[in-house]
Design an enzyme around this catalytic site. Structure first.
Site, PDB file in Angstrom:
ATOM      1  N   HIS A  70      24.801  42.317  38.079  1.00 38.02           N
ATOM      2  CA  HIS A  70      25.539  43.346  37.356  1.00 38.02           C
ATOM      3  C   HIS A  70      26.833  42.817  36.749  1.00 38.02           C
ATOM      4  CE1 HIS A  70      27.549  47.469  37.064  1.00 38.02           C
ATOM      5  NE2 HIS A  70      26.395  47.635  36.440  1.00 38.02           N
TER       6      HIS A  70
ATOM      7  N   LYS B 151      29.534  40.848  34.309  1.00 37.31           N
ATOM      8  CA  LYS B 151      29.703  40.586  32.875  1.00 37.31           C
ATOM      9  C   LYS B 151      30.814  39.554  32.744  1.00 37.31           C
ATOM     10  CE  LYS B 151      28.091  45.011  33.109  1.00 37.31           C
ATOM     11  NZ  LYS B 151      28.092  45.882  34.301  1.00 37.31           N
TER      12      LYS B 151
ATOM     13  N   HIS C  34      32.258  54.461  31.280  1.00 31.30           N
ATOM     14  CA  HIS C  34      31.579  53.317  31.866  1.00 31.30           C
ATOM     15  C   HIS C  34      32.567  52.344  32.512  1.00 31.30           C
ATOM     16  CE1 HIS C  34      28.846  49.681  31.820  1.00 31.30           C
ATOM     17  NE2 HIS C  34      28.010  50.625  32.218  1.00 31.30           N
TER      18      HIS C  34
ATOM     19  N   LYS D 131      35.407  50.445  34.957  1.00 32.05           N
ATOM     20  CA  LYS D 131      35.549  50.130  36.377  1.00 32.05           C
ATOM     21  C   LYS D 131      36.925  49.488  36.560  1.00 32.05           C
ATOM     22  CE  LYS D 131      30.994  49.230  35.129  1.00 32.05           C
ATOM     23  NZ  LYS D 131      30.484  50.560  35.181  1.00 32.05           N
TER      24      LYS D 131
ATOM     25  N   ASP E 222      50.663  51.369  42.021  1.00 27.40           N
ATOM     26  CA  ASP E 222      52.097  51.174  41.821  1.00 27.40           C
ATOM     27  C   ASP E 222      52.368  50.559  40.451  1.00 27.40           C
ATOM     28  OD1 ASP E 222      52.518  52.388  44.244  1.00 27.40           O
ATOM     29  OD2 ASP E 222      52.680  50.522  45.366  1.00 27.40           O
TER      30      ASP E 222
END
Length: 420
Positions: free
Chosen positions: A134, A136, A313, A315, A320
Protein backbone atom coordinates in the site's frame (compact mmCIF):
# COMPACT_ATOMS: atom_id res chain seq x y z
CA UNK A 1 2.20 -8.96 -26.56
CA UNK A 2 2.82 -11.63 -23.97
CA UNK A 3 4.31 -11.08 -20.54
CA UNK A 4 6.22 -13.82 -18.77
CA UNK A 5 6.16 -14.07 -15.00
CA UNK A 6 8.98 -15.63 -13.02
CA UNK A 7 8.80 -16.26 -9.28
CA UNK A 8 11.79 -14.82 -7.41
CA UNK A 9 10.73 -14.24 -3.82
CA UNK A 10 8.29 -15.23 -1.11
CA UNK A 11 6.73 -13.31 1.77
CA UNK A 12 9.01 -10.28 1.28
CA UNK A 13 11.69 -9.33 -1.24
CA UNK A 14 14.93 -11.23 -0.42
CA UNK A 15 16.93 -8.24 0.77
CA UNK A 16 14.01 -6.86 2.75
CA UNK A 17 14.70 -9.46 5.42
CA UNK A 18 18.11 -7.87 5.98
CA UNK A 19 16.49 -4.48 6.57
CA UNK A 20 13.58 -5.58 8.69
CA UNK A 21 15.37 -4.99 12.01
CA UNK A 22 16.54 -1.53 11.04
CA UNK A 23 15.01 1.47 12.74
CA UNK A 24 15.65 4.49 10.62
CA UNK A 25 16.65 7.46 12.73
CA UNK A 26 16.00 11.19 12.72
CA UNK A 27 17.88 13.40 10.25
CA UNK A 28 18.20 17.17 10.45
CA UNK A 29 18.61 19.84 7.76
CA UNK A 30 15.93 18.46 5.42
CA UNK A 31 13.59 20.41 3.19
CA UNK A 32 10.01 19.13 3.13
CA UNK A 33 7.39 20.48 0.73
CA UNK A 34 3.70 19.74 1.15
CA UNK A 35 2.01 18.58 -2.07
CA UNK A 36 -1.79 18.71 -2.03
CA UNK A 37 -3.65 16.58 -4.57
CA UNK A 38 -2.50 15.49 -7.98
CA UNK A 39 -2.30 19.08 -9.22
CA UNK A 40 0.74 19.66 -6.98
CA UNK A 41 2.06 16.08 -6.79
CA UNK A 42 2.22 14.87 -10.39
CA UNK A 43 4.12 17.87 -11.86
CA UNK A 44 6.79 17.65 -9.15
CA UNK A 45 7.22 13.88 -9.49
CA UNK A 46 7.22 13.92 -13.28
CA UNK A 47 9.77 16.76 -13.34
CA UNK A 48 12.09 14.78 -11.07
CA UNK A 49 11.66 11.64 -13.19
CA UNK A 50 12.43 13.52 -16.40
CA UNK A 51 15.62 14.90 -14.84
CA UNK A 52 16.79 11.51 -13.49
CA UNK A 53 20.38 10.65 -14.40
CA UNK A 54 21.08 7.33 -12.67
CA UNK A 55 18.19 5.64 -10.87
CA UNK A 56 14.43 5.70 -10.33
CA UNK A 57 12.78 3.60 -7.63
CA UNK A 58 8.98 3.74 -7.65
CA UNK A 59 6.38 1.76 -5.78
CA UNK A 60 2.65 2.38 -5.71
CA UNK A 61 -0.57 0.68 -4.74
CA UNK A 62 -2.52 1.84 -7.80
CA UNK A 63 -1.46 2.62 -11.36
CA UNK A 64 -4.22 3.02 -13.92
CA UNK A 65 -4.06 3.19 -17.72
CA UNK A 66 -5.46 6.70 -17.81
CA UNK A 67 -3.88 10.04 -18.69
CA UNK A 68 -1.72 10.00 -15.54
CA UNK A 69 -0.66 6.39 -15.98
CA UNK A 70 0.20 6.82 -19.65
CA UNK A 71 2.25 9.95 -18.95
CA UNK A 72 4.14 8.08 -16.23
CA UNK A 73 4.71 5.15 -18.58
CA UNK A 74 6.16 7.41 -21.28
CA UNK A 75 8.46 9.18 -18.81
CA UNK A 76 9.76 5.87 -17.39
CA UNK A 77 10.34 4.40 -20.86
CA UNK A 78 12.27 7.52 -21.89
CA UNK A 79 14.37 7.35 -18.71
CA UNK A 80 15.20 3.67 -19.23
CA UNK A 81 16.14 4.25 -22.86
CA UNK A 82 18.64 6.94 -21.91
CA UNK A 83 20.34 4.57 -19.48
CA UNK A 84 18.62 5.31 -16.17
CA UNK A 85 18.06 2.24 -13.98
CA UNK A 86 14.29 2.12 -13.40
CA UNK A 87 12.61 -0.23 -10.91
CA UNK A 88 8.82 -0.12 -10.57
CA UNK A 89 7.05 -2.16 -7.86
CA UNK A 90 3.27 -2.46 -8.15
CA UNK A 91 0.64 -4.10 -6.00
CA UNK A 92 -1.08 -7.12 -7.52
CA UNK A 93 -4.50 -6.08 -6.25
CA UNK A 94 -4.40 -2.34 -6.85
CA UNK A 95 -2.75 -2.77 -10.28
CA UNK A 96 -4.42 -6.04 -11.16
CA UNK A 97 -6.26 -4.60 -14.16
CA UNK A 98 -3.16 -3.36 -16.01
CA UNK A 99 -2.95 -4.86 -19.48
CA UNK A 100 -0.05 -7.09 -20.57
CA UNK A 101 0.72 -4.61 -23.35
CA UNK A 102 1.06 -1.70 -20.93
CA UNK A 103 3.45 -3.66 -18.68
CA UNK A 104 5.23 -5.24 -21.63
CA UNK A 105 6.07 -1.86 -23.16
CA UNK A 106 7.74 -0.86 -19.91
CA UNK A 107 9.65 -4.13 -19.63
CA UNK A 108 10.78 -4.09 -23.27
CA UNK A 109 12.21 -0.59 -22.77
CA UNK A 110 14.38 -1.87 -19.93
CA UNK A 111 12.20 -0.93 -16.96
CA UNK A 112 12.26 -3.56 -14.21
CA UNK A 113 8.58 -4.11 -13.43
CA UNK A 114 7.68 -6.13 -10.34
CA UNK A 115 4.23 -7.12 -9.15
CA UNK A 116 3.61 -7.75 -5.46
CA UNK A 117 1.41 -10.79 -4.97
CA UNK A 118 -0.22 -11.05 -8.41
CA UNK A 119 -3.18 -13.39 -8.64
CA UNK A 120 -5.64 -14.31 -11.35
CA UNK A 121 -9.34 -13.84 -10.77
CA UNK A 122 -11.39 -16.76 -9.47
CA UNK A 123 -14.94 -16.86 -10.81
CA UNK A 124 -14.53 -13.23 -11.82
CA UNK A 125 -13.31 -12.05 -8.41
CA UNK A 126 -9.85 -11.25 -7.06
CA UNK A 127 -8.77 -13.25 -4.04
CA UNK A 128 -5.57 -11.40 -3.10
CA UNK A 129 -7.32 -8.93 -0.78
CA UNK A 130 -5.01 -8.93 2.21
CA UNK A 131 -1.44 -7.81 3.02
CA UNK A 132 -1.26 -5.35 0.18
CA UNK A 133 1.73 -3.26 -0.90
CA UNK A 134 0.00 0.00 0.00
CA UNK A 135 3.06 2.30 0.05
CA UNK A 136 3.51 5.21 -2.37
CA UNK A 137 7.22 6.06 -2.61
CA UNK A 138 9.35 7.54 -5.38
CA UNK A 139 13.12 8.05 -5.01
CA UNK A 140 15.15 9.66 -7.82
CA UNK A 141 18.96 9.51 -7.97
CA UNK A 142 19.01 9.05 -4.17
CA UNK A 143 18.63 12.84 -4.06
CA UNK A 144 14.90 13.55 -3.92
CA UNK A 145 12.03 11.45 -2.56
CA UNK A 146 8.25 11.60 -2.58
CA UNK A 147 5.99 9.85 -0.09
CA UNK A 148 2.31 10.13 0.79
CA UNK A 149 -1.11 8.84 -0.17
CA UNK A 150 -1.33 9.78 -3.85
CA UNK A 151 -1.56 6.96 -6.39
CA UNK A 152 -0.75 7.29 -10.08
CA UNK A 153 -4.30 7.70 -11.31
CA UNK A 154 -6.40 10.52 -12.76
CA UNK A 155 -8.89 10.37 -9.87
CA UNK A 156 -6.41 12.46 -7.86
CA UNK A 157 -7.02 15.42 -10.21
CA UNK A 158 -9.86 17.89 -9.79
CA UNK A 159 -11.01 17.57 -13.40
CA UNK A 160 -11.88 13.93 -12.73
CA UNK A 161 -15.17 15.20 -11.34
CA UNK A 162 -17.09 14.74 -8.07
CA UNK A 163 -15.18 11.54 -7.28
CA UNK A 164 -11.76 13.20 -7.43
CA UNK A 165 -9.82 12.45 -4.24
CA UNK A 166 -8.52 14.94 -1.67
CA UNK A 167 -5.01 13.83 -0.73
CA UNK A 168 -1.54 14.80 0.46
CA UNK A 169 2.10 13.88 -0.10
CA UNK A 170 5.50 15.45 0.52
CA UNK A 171 8.69 16.03 -1.42
CA UNK A 172 11.81 15.46 0.69
CA UNK A 173 15.35 16.58 -0.03
CA UNK A 174 18.27 16.34 2.36
CA UNK A 175 19.89 13.62 4.50
CA UNK A 176 16.63 11.72 5.15
CA UNK A 177 16.46 10.76 1.46
CA UNK A 178 19.30 8.29 2.09
CA UNK A 179 17.00 6.26 4.35
CA UNK A 180 14.13 6.37 1.88
CA UNK A 181 16.54 5.26 -0.84
CA UNK A 182 17.93 2.43 1.26
CA UNK A 183 14.43 1.29 2.20
CA UNK A 184 13.15 1.40 -1.39
CA UNK A 185 16.16 -0.59 -2.61
CA UNK A 186 15.69 -3.25 0.05
CA UNK A 187 11.95 -3.57 -0.49
CA UNK A 188 12.38 -3.90 -4.26
CA UNK A 189 14.75 -6.84 -3.81
CA UNK A 190 17.90 -4.86 -4.61
CA UNK A 191 20.96 -5.03 -2.40
CA UNK A 192 21.30 -1.66 -0.66
CA UNK A 193 24.82 -0.34 -0.33
CA UNK A 194 26.32 -0.23 3.13
CA UNK A 195 26.75 3.30 4.43
CA UNK A 196 29.31 4.63 6.84
CA UNK A 197 28.08 4.50 10.40
CA UNK A 198 25.24 2.10 9.55
CA UNK A 199 24.13 0.15 12.59
CA UNK A 200 21.60 -2.66 12.82
CA UNK A 201 19.73 -2.23 16.08
CA UNK A 202 18.36 -5.05 18.15
CA UNK A 203 16.00 -2.79 20.11
CA UNK A 204 13.80 0.03 18.96
CA UNK A 205 14.37 3.55 20.23
CA UNK A 206 12.30 4.40 23.29
CA UNK A 207 11.11 7.74 21.86
CA UNK A 208 9.50 8.68 18.57
CA UNK A 209 10.35 12.36 18.81
CA UNK A 210 13.43 14.45 18.11
CA UNK A 211 14.91 17.16 20.30
CA UNK A 212 15.16 19.71 17.50
CA UNK A 213 12.05 20.87 15.71
CA UNK A 214 13.41 22.28 12.45
CA UNK A 215 13.93 20.19 9.32
CA UNK A 216 13.88 16.87 11.18
CA UNK A 217 12.57 13.85 9.23
CA UNK A 218 12.31 10.18 10.10
CA UNK A 219 11.06 7.26 8.00
CA UNK A 220 8.80 4.75 9.75
CA UNK A 221 7.13 1.76 8.17
CA UNK A 222 4.86 -1.18 8.84
CA UNK A 223 5.46 -4.76 7.73
CA UNK A 224 4.28 -8.18 8.85
CA UNK A 225 7.60 -9.10 10.43
CA UNK A 226 9.18 -7.01 13.18
CA UNK A 227 7.68 -3.61 12.48
CA UNK A 228 4.01 -4.44 12.83
CA UNK A 229 3.09 -1.54 15.12
CA UNK A 230 5.62 1.20 14.35
CA UNK A 231 3.21 3.66 12.72
CA UNK A 232 0.52 3.14 15.36
CA UNK A 233 3.11 3.56 18.14
CA UNK A 234 4.29 6.83 16.60
CA UNK A 235 0.75 8.20 16.69
CA UNK A 236 0.24 7.03 20.28
CA UNK A 237 3.50 8.56 21.47
CA UNK A 238 2.79 11.92 19.82
CA UNK A 239 -0.79 12.04 21.14
CA UNK A 240 0.30 11.16 24.67
CA UNK A 241 2.63 14.20 24.64
CA UNK A 242 0.20 16.64 22.97
CA UNK A 243 -0.27 19.91 24.87
CA UNK A 244 -1.96 22.35 22.49
CA UNK A 245 -3.63 20.89 19.41
CA UNK A 246 -4.14 17.71 17.42
CA UNK A 247 -5.52 17.50 13.88
CA UNK A 248 -5.95 14.13 12.17
CA UNK A 249 -7.25 13.89 8.60
CA UNK A 250 -7.64 10.25 7.67
CA UNK A 251 -9.68 8.55 4.99
CA UNK A 252 -10.34 5.27 6.76
CA UNK A 253 -10.60 5.78 10.51
CA UNK A 254 -11.16 2.74 12.69
CA UNK A 255 -8.17 2.47 15.06
CA UNK A 256 -7.69 0.21 18.05
CA UNK A 257 -8.46 0.88 21.70
CA UNK A 258 -5.05 2.33 22.59
CA UNK A 259 -5.07 4.96 19.88
CA UNK A 260 -8.71 5.87 20.54
CA UNK A 261 -7.93 6.22 24.24
CA UNK A 262 -5.01 8.59 23.56
CA UNK A 263 -7.21 10.75 21.32
CA UNK A 264 -9.87 10.92 24.01
CA UNK A 265 -7.36 11.53 26.81
CA UNK A 266 -5.77 14.40 24.91
CA UNK A 267 -9.17 16.10 24.60
CA UNK A 268 -9.90 15.48 28.27
CA UNK A 269 -6.77 17.31 29.38
CA UNK A 270 -7.66 20.37 27.32
CA UNK A 271 -5.92 19.72 24.01
CA UNK A 272 -7.91 20.96 21.00
CA UNK A 273 -8.49 17.73 19.07
CA UNK A 274 -10.00 17.80 15.58
CA UNK A 275 -10.68 14.79 13.36
CA UNK A 276 -11.44 15.20 9.66
CA UNK A 277 -13.27 12.17 8.27
CA UNK A 278 -14.90 11.12 5.04
CA UNK A 279 -18.34 12.59 4.50
CA UNK A 280 -18.47 11.52 0.86
CA UNK A 281 -16.57 8.24 0.95
CA UNK A 282 -15.45 6.11 -1.96
CA UNK A 283 -16.13 3.13 0.31
CA UNK A 284 -19.41 3.47 2.22
CA UNK A 285 -18.34 0.98 4.88
CA UNK A 286 -15.51 3.35 5.85
CA UNK A 287 -17.99 6.08 6.74
CA UNK A 288 -20.28 3.71 8.63
CA UNK A 289 -17.40 2.24 10.62
CA UNK A 290 -16.00 5.66 11.59
CA UNK A 291 -19.41 6.95 12.68
CA UNK A 292 -19.68 4.13 15.19
CA UNK A 293 -16.88 5.82 17.13
CA UNK A 294 -18.29 9.35 17.08
CA UNK A 295 -20.26 9.26 20.35
CA UNK A 296 -17.30 7.80 22.22
CA UNK A 297 -15.10 10.70 21.10
CA UNK A 298 -17.60 13.58 21.01
CA UNK A 299 -18.58 13.27 24.66
CA UNK A 300 -15.01 14.05 25.71
CA UNK A 301 -14.66 17.15 23.56
CA UNK A 302 -13.18 15.80 20.31
CA UNK A 303 -14.36 17.91 17.35
CA UNK A 304 -15.29 15.78 14.36
CA UNK A 305 -15.64 17.15 10.84
CA UNK A 306 -16.90 15.27 7.80
CA UNK A 307 -15.40 16.42 4.50
CA UNK A 308 -18.27 16.54 2.02
CA UNK A 309 -16.87 18.13 -1.13
CA UNK A 310 -15.32 14.94 -2.54
CA UNK A 311 -13.81 11.67 -1.24
CA UNK A 312 -11.10 12.22 1.36
CA UNK A 313 -8.06 10.03 0.72
CA UNK A 314 -5.49 11.77 2.95
CA UNK A 315 -3.43 10.15 5.70
CA UNK A 316 -1.94 13.09 7.60
CA UNK A 317 -1.79 14.37 11.18
CA UNK A 318 -0.18 17.11 13.24
CA UNK A 319 0.40 17.58 16.96
CA UNK A 320 1.15 20.93 18.63
CA UNK A 321 3.39 23.31 16.64
CA UNK A 322 6.07 21.09 15.14
CA UNK A 323 5.14 17.36 14.86
CA UNK A 324 3.52 16.06 11.66
CA UNK A 325 3.19 12.83 9.76
CA UNK A 326 2.38 12.16 6.10
CA UNK A 327 2.27 8.78 4.39
CA UNK A 328 0.25 5.87 3.09
CA UNK A 329 -1.15 4.50 6.34
CA UNK A 330 -4.80 4.83 7.18
CA UNK A 331 -5.95 4.33 10.76
CA UNK A 332 -7.94 1.16 10.16
CA UNK A 333 -7.35 -2.59 10.57
CA UNK A 334 -6.03 -3.06 7.03
CA UNK A 335 -3.31 -0.41 7.34
CA UNK A 336 -2.48 -0.96 11.01
CA UNK A 337 -2.43 -4.75 10.97
CA UNK A 338 -2.09 -6.15 7.43
CA UNK A 339 -0.79 -3.83 4.71
CA UNK A 340 2.77 -2.77 3.97
CA UNK A 341 2.86 0.97 4.74
CA UNK A 342 5.31 3.84 5.08
CA UNK A 343 5.09 7.33 6.61
CA UNK A 344 7.51 10.09 7.41
CA UNK A 345 7.53 11.87 10.75
CA UNK A 346 8.40 15.55 10.47
CA UNK A 347 9.54 17.95 13.20
CA UNK A 348 9.40 21.35 11.58
CA UNK A 349 7.35 24.38 12.65
CA UNK A 350 6.94 25.90 9.20
CA UNK A 351 5.70 22.64 7.69
CA UNK A 352 3.39 22.01 10.65
CA UNK A 353 1.87 25.48 10.27
CA UNK A 354 1.36 25.06 6.54
CA UNK A 355 -0.36 21.70 7.00
CA UNK A 356 -2.48 23.16 9.81
CA UNK A 357 -3.61 26.07 7.64
CA UNK A 358 -4.56 23.76 4.75
CA UNK A 359 -6.55 21.46 7.03
CA UNK A 360 -8.25 24.42 8.73
CA UNK A 361 -9.47 25.65 5.35
CA UNK A 362 -10.74 22.16 4.60
CA UNK A 363 -12.60 21.93 7.92
CA UNK A 364 -13.98 25.48 7.82
CA UNK A 365 -15.11 25.70 4.20
CA UNK A 366 -15.85 22.17 3.05
CA UNK A 367 -16.90 20.13 6.08
CA UNK A 368 -19.90 19.64 8.29
CA UNK A 369 -19.22 19.44 12.03
CA UNK A 370 -20.85 16.74 14.09
CA UNK A 371 -22.91 18.10 17.04
CA UNK A 372 -21.75 17.11 20.52
CA UNK A 373 -25.18 16.01 21.71
CA UNK A 374 -26.24 14.18 18.59
CA UNK A 375 -28.59 11.26 19.20
CA UNK A 376 -29.53 9.62 15.91
CA UNK A 377 -32.78 7.83 15.29
CA UNK A 378 -32.84 4.17 16.31
CA UNK A 379 -29.83 4.92 18.50
CA UNK A 380 -30.22 1.75 20.58
CA UNK A 381 -30.25 -0.39 17.45
CA UNK A 382 -27.26 1.52 16.07
CA UNK A 383 -25.43 1.10 19.37
CA UNK A 384 -25.97 -2.67 19.32
CA UNK A 385 -24.96 -3.07 15.69
CA UNK A 386 -22.04 -0.70 16.21
CA UNK A 387 -20.76 -2.73 19.14
CA UNK A 388 -20.84 -5.94 17.09
CA UNK A 389 -19.28 -4.40 13.98
CA UNK A 390 -16.60 -2.68 16.05
CA UNK A 391 -15.40 -5.94 17.54
CA UNK A 392 -15.60 -7.77 14.22
CA UNK A 393 -13.50 -5.06 12.59
CA UNK A 394 -10.98 -4.97 15.42
CA UNK A 395 -10.47 -8.74 15.27
CA UNK A 396 -10.58 -8.82 11.47
CA UNK A 397 -6.77 -9.13 11.00
CA UNK A 398 -6.65 -12.17 13.26
CA UNK A 399 -9.66 -13.65 11.49
CA UNK A 400 -7.77 -13.57 8.20
CA UNK A 401 -5.52 -16.23 9.70
CA UNK A 402 -8.41 -18.66 9.33
CA UNK A 403 -8.03 -18.43 5.58
CA UNK A 404 -5.70 -20.79 3.68
CA UNK A 405 -2.01 -20.01 4.13
CA UNK A 406 -1.00 -17.11 1.91
CA UNK A 407 2.49 -15.75 1.35
CA UNK A 408 2.65 -12.60 -0.77
CA UNK A 409 5.27 -12.78 -3.51
CA UNK A 410 7.16 -10.27 -5.57
CA UNK A 411 7.38 -11.28 -9.23
CA UNK A 412 9.16 -9.58 -12.14
CA UNK A 413 7.57 -9.12 -15.53
CA UNK A 414 9.55 -9.81 -18.68
CA UNK A 415 8.50 -8.23 -21.92
CA UNK A 416 8.28 -10.06 -25.21
CA UNK A 417 11.69 -8.85 -26.35
CA UNK A 418 13.36 -10.37 -23.30
CA UNK A 419 11.78 -13.77 -23.89
CA UNK A 420 13.57 -14.38 -27.20
Amino acid sequence: MSVAVEHIATDQPPDAAKARDLDYGWHSDNQVQLLENGEAYFPKVFEALREAQREILLETFILFEDKVGHELQHILIDAAQRGVKVVVSLDGFGCGELSPSFLGELADAGVTVQMFDPASKTLGFRTNWFRRLHRKIVVVDAAVAFIGGVNFSADHLGDFGPEAKQDYAVQVTGPAVADLHHFALAQSGRQPRARRGWRWRQQRPSAWTAESAEGMVRLIYRDNLQHRDDIEEAYIHALSHAQKRVVIANAYFFPGYRLLREIRNAARRGVQVQLIMQGQPDVLLAKLAARMLYDYLLKDGVVIHEYCQRPLHGKVALVDDDWSTVGSSNLDPLSLALNLEANVLIRDRAFNQQLYERLEILARDHCQTMPENRKPRLWLWRLTVGFLVFHVMRHFPAMTGWLPAHKPRLKPFKGQANER
